[in-house]
Design a protein around this motif. Structure first.
Motif, PDB file in Angstrom:
ATOM      1  N   LYS A  45       0.834  -1.199   0.000  1.00  0.00           N
ATOM      2  CA  LYS A  45       0.000   0.000   0.000  1.00  0.00           C
ATOM      3  C   LYS A  45       0.870   1.251   0.000  1.00  0.00           C
TER       4      LYS A  45
ATOM      5  N   GLN B 132       0.117   5.087   1.197  1.00  0.00           N
ATOM      6  CA  GLN B 132      -0.882   5.864   1.924  1.00  0.00           C
ATOM      7  C   GLN B 132      -0.547   7.349   1.852  1.00  0.00           C
ATOM      8  N   SER B 133      -1.517   8.143   1.412  1.00  0.00           N
ATOM      9  CA  SER B 133      -1.406   9.595   1.458  1.00  0.00           C
ATOM     10  C   SER B 133      -2.472  10.132   2.400  1.00  0.00           C
TER      11      SER B 133
ATOM     12  N   GLY C 100      -5.956   8.969   1.075  1.00  0.00           N
ATOM     13  CA  GLY C 100      -6.369   7.578   1.028  1.00  0.00           C
ATOM     14  C   GLY C 100      -5.196   6.657   0.785  1.00  0.00           C
ATOM     15  N   ALA C 101      -5.504   5.390   0.516  1.00  0.00           N
ATOM     16  CA  ALA C 101      -4.475   4.381   0.292  1.00  0.00           C
ATOM     17  C   ALA C 101      -4.591   3.840  -1.120  1.00  0.00           C
TER      18      ALA C 101
ATOM     19  N   GLU D 135      -3.414   0.780  -3.774  1.00  0.00           N
ATOM     20  CA  GLU D 135      -2.922  -0.589  -3.817  1.00  0.00           C
ATOM     21  C   GLU D 135      -2.518  -0.925  -5.241  1.00  0.00           C
TER      22      GLU D 135
ATOM     23  N   VAL E  69      -3.533   6.762  -6.139  1.00  0.00           N
ATOM     24  CA  VAL E  69      -3.860   7.548  -4.962  1.00  0.00           C
ATOM     25  C   VAL E  69      -3.387   8.983  -5.209  1.00  0.00           C
TER      26      VAL E  69
ATOM     27  N   LYS F 252       3.292   7.103   3.120  1.00  0.00           N
ATOM     28  CA  LYS F 252       3.670   5.949   3.929  1.00  0.00           C
ATOM     29  C   LYS F 252       3.500   4.691   3.083  1.00  0.00           C
TER      30      LYS F 252
ATOM     31  N   THR G  44       3.685   0.668   2.878  1.00  0.00           N
ATOM     32  CA  THR G  44       3.631  -0.529   3.717  1.00  0.00           C
ATOM     33  C   THR G  44       3.804  -1.761   2.854  1.00  0.00           C
TER      34      THR G  44
ATOM     35  N   THR H 220       7.598  -0.641   6.965  1.00  0.00           N
ATOM     36  CA  THR H 220       7.032   0.606   6.458  1.00  0.00           C
ATOM     37  C   THR H 220       8.167   1.558   6.115  1.00  0.00           C
TER      38      THR H 220
END
Length: 564
Positions: free
Chosen positions: A387, A389-390, A393-394, A396, A401, A410, A412, A490
């Motif tokens: 993922k 992440q901002s 939202g996230a 995939e 995004v 971020k 992950t 992460t």
């Protein structure tokens, strides 16, 4: 597909001895920058699992599930299967032995001499007729009788694309494998191959000629076939480019762009992790071993187009194109007559892990288009959560995004590996060596998205993305074991340009002689002929070569950065 006679190898063999014995019963592993797991061929000792560390449970996932399957599987109705792979046998391997959830059968769209049980036909027939008369009725009979009712099976075909190589074509229509769908396959075969018109019903030929002209000679004819699919089956067909670099000069980046531009919802996948891995020339990439042909080699079993950092796949992704990588078996047979070898059974070595609400062929196609997929050889991993992440939202795999310039993203990464893969010793014995695949490192790869290249401009032929780079290389020193049994890490990066992120992982260290250099895979040399030209020794050497050299590739996550 054919097996070449043995030829000289062009670099030092990893297989100085095949006296594996009990050494093959230990697990493979190795530190980053270290030696190959089967170095010698001894295997490094098992790597202890890190102690668990606390972690919050992941958020609830959307509807769907992870499934595993193969889009490129041949049966005895393909002439080059050595007449040993009946439909029932192939499905049993795929589902009963190796636990797949879905399979697309993809026999050659050529003349066929056999029915699905291997009985010789009185005369050769177009494969579209063989599909209609034998393959599809047997699939339906099996499922009607209660066999594989929880599996998704459908009949596609492998098309000899004029001036190029092979492409898997699925024509599902509103009702996959219905009479209408089978008629569509027959019409495609008539229009886009050089098949004798006398092999088709005269009334069909007349009707087809009244609507379309035959086209089977040039690259432009391939574009006409794609246009035909888009016109008639825009939501229920696909064309996957198989083993794209197997033969030199079969595709240019401009031609791949043309195909995707013609029908982006139909031409959206590349078989980057190719099948036929049991051939001495890995993947059947058997052009001369010369520097000029390095782009026509596999690299860790992966087509150069995908394996090359900043290469053609990255060039296409740099335009924001939704073009996904897949792993397929291209199964014909594993070994034959004690002399020849070709590829692994469906699900045995190559596996596509695909997320979606998959219940039938059409929902499978929808899931494939969405792109939440990772492809893996040798079961190096069997689960991946990736993922980006901002604040908004996230994202995939396969999605985009949004982010603001300069904000923290971020990333992950969570993955698992199975307790053992399908490595056998001896090959075909049914005796598994209990080798637990161990990830040495995972590369987080990024590239800028700079916008579409326009036809007729120099950029339309661009086959590199110079912005592609390894942002971070993660090793076991970086990840920890979370409460769900995933190895997790992460990482935070700043949102800059529009870009994409993708993952690549391997069981090899970053600098393994003849395998990797600076973390990049080296080309796969031919497995040499053993002393005395003993086929069994050769089969085991090829099998060990493949399980020694494992990779996975994820599809990308795109990040759209708002203008300042």
């Amino acid at each position: 597909m054919k097996i070449l006679p043995p030829a000289p190898r062009f670099r030092t063999s990893l297989f100085s001895t095949l006296a594996l014995g009990a050494a093959l019963l230990t697990a493979c592993g190795g530190g980053s920058g270290g030696g190959a797991p089967f170095a010698g061929l001894p295997i490094a000792p098992p790597v202890p699992a890190p102690a668990p560390s606390p972690a919050a449970p992941p958020p609830a996932a959307p509807a769907g599930r992870w499934t595993v399957g193969d889009l490129h599987v041949h049966t005895i109705q393909s002439e080059d299967t050595q007449q040993i792979s009946t439909l029932d046998q192939v499905l049993a391997k795929a589902f009963d032995t190796f636990g797949l959830d879905w399979v697309a059968l993809s026999d050659h769209l050529r003349l066929s001499s056999y029915d699905n049980d291997g009985r010789k036909l009185p005369a050769q027939i177009p494969f579209s007729k063989g599909m209609a008369d034998y393959q599809v009725p047997r699939i339906k009979a099996l499922q009607a009788g209660g066999k594989y009712t929880d599996k998704t099976i459908f009949a596609s075909f492998e098309w000899d694309m004029a001036t190029h190589d092979h492409g898997n074509v699925g024509i599902l229509t509103d009702s996959p494998m219905s009479d209408a769908a089978l008629k569509a396959v027959s019409q495609f075969e008539y229009l886009f191959t050089n098949r004798d018109p006398a092999l088709f019903p005269a009334a069909d030929v007349a009707a087809w000629n009244a609507k379309d002209a035959r086209a089977f000679t040039t690259h432009e004819d391939v574009l006409k076939a794609i246009a035909w699919l888009k016109k008639n089956y825009p939501d229920s067909s696909y064309l996957q480019i198989n083993h794209p670099s197997r033969n030199p000069g079969k595709y240019t980046a401009a031609q791949l762009r043309e195909m995707n531009d013609a029908a982006p919802d139909i031409v959206f996948s590349l078989e980057g992790m190719v099948g036929n891995q049991m051939e001495p020339d890995r993947g059947g990439y058997n052009s001369a071993y010369t520097p000029a042909n390095l782009p026509s080699r596999t690299y860790g079993g992966v087509d150069y187009l995908v394996a090359k950092l900043g290469g053609t796949w990255d060039a296409l992704l740099s335009e924001g194109r939704r073009i996904w990588n897949t792993a397929d078996s291209d199964y014909h047979f594993t070994t034959s007559q004690g002399l020849y070898s070709s590829g692994y059974a469906p699900g045995e070595y190559a596996r596509n892990h695909l997320w979606g609400d998959i219940k039938d062929p059409k929902s499978l196609l929808t899931a494939m288009r969405s792109g939440k997929l990772f492809a893996v050889n040798g079961s190096l991993i069997n689960a991946l959560d990736f993922k980006v992440q901002s604040a908004k939202g996230a994202g995939e795999m396969g999605t985009e995004v949004s982010a603001k310039p300069g904000e923290d993203l971020k990333i992950t990464i969570r993955f698992k590996s199975p307790e053992r893969n399908n490595f056998e010793y001896q090959l075909g014995s049914g005796v598994y060596a209990n080798v637990k695949p161990v990830v040495d490192h995972i590369d987080l790869i990024a590239g800028d998205v700079t916008g579409r290249e326009l036809p007729g401009t120099p950029g339309y032929a661009r086959d590199t993305n110079p912005t592609t780079r390894v942002v971070k290389r993660f090793t076991r020193a970086d990840w920890t074991l979370d409460t769900e049994g995933y190895f997790a890490v992460t990482y935070t990066v700043k949102a800059g340009n529009n870009q994409y992120f993708r993952l690549r992982g391997t069981n090899l260290g970053t600098d393994v002689p003849n395998e990797t250099a600076g973390g990049e895979p080296l080309f796969d040399a031919r497995t040499p002929t053993p002393a005395g030209d003993d086929p069994v020794t050769r089969f085991n050497a090829i099998n060990a070569r493949n399980y020694n050299d494992l990779w996975f590739y994820s599809n990308p996550v795109f990040v759209k950065v708002a203008a300042q």
